[in-house]
Design an enzyme around this catalytic site. Structure first.
Site, short mmCIF file in Angstrom:
data_model
loop_
_atom_site.label_atom_id
_atom_site.label_comp_id
_atom_site.label_asym_id
_atom_site.label_seq_id
_atom_site.Cartn_x
_atom_site.Cartn_y
_atom_site.Cartn_z
CB CYS A 26 -0.96 0.00 1.19
SG CYS A 26 -0.18 0.23 2.79
CB ALA A 27 0.06 4.79 -0.59
#
Length: 128
Positions: A26-27
């Site tokens: 994820c980011a």
């Protein structure tokens, strides 16, 4: 999961040992990376398939997928909202791209996409 939904679980065929590899990222590389990996482990247990999950998070790359893993895998799941490290290693594999929220909130759709992808030749990509 309701009792009815649990009773409706259709495992993958027992005569076929299904092996899947997956990458979660994820980011920020924190919670969602590891929540997605946990969700995939639960799905593997429920639907009786084996899975190796590589996480690309704040702790770095963990449980790296090897060339041998890719050869043995019938499907690669990329559960990510960002570009993963070294995506070209999956060239020639059946790939299911899924955003992390879909994996966490709609696991039945992910299972349906896995079933669909197994009927496709290697090299095909499904975006969920």
């Amino acid at each position: 999961m309701t009792r009815t939904a649990k009773d409706d679980v259709q495992p993958f065929s027992s005569d076929r040992h299904l092996h899947i590899v997956a990458v979660t990222a994820c980011a920020t590389g924190v919670a969602h990376t590891y929540m997605a990996a946990e969700q995939l482990e639960k799905l593997a247990k429920t639907y009786r398939f084996s899975i190796k999950i590589e996480t690309q998070g704040v702790l770095g790359l963990k449980n790296e997928i090897t060339e041998k893993d890719l050869i043995e895998a019938e499907l690669a799941i990329i559960a990510s909202d960002i570009t993963i490290d070294n995506p070209t290693r999956f060239d020639g594999c059946r790939i299911l791209n899924v955003c992390i929220n879909s994996l966490l909130l709609k696991p039945a759709e992910v299972i349906s996409a896995i079933r669909k992808s197994l009927n496709l030749p290697r090299g095909n990509v499904i975006d969920l």
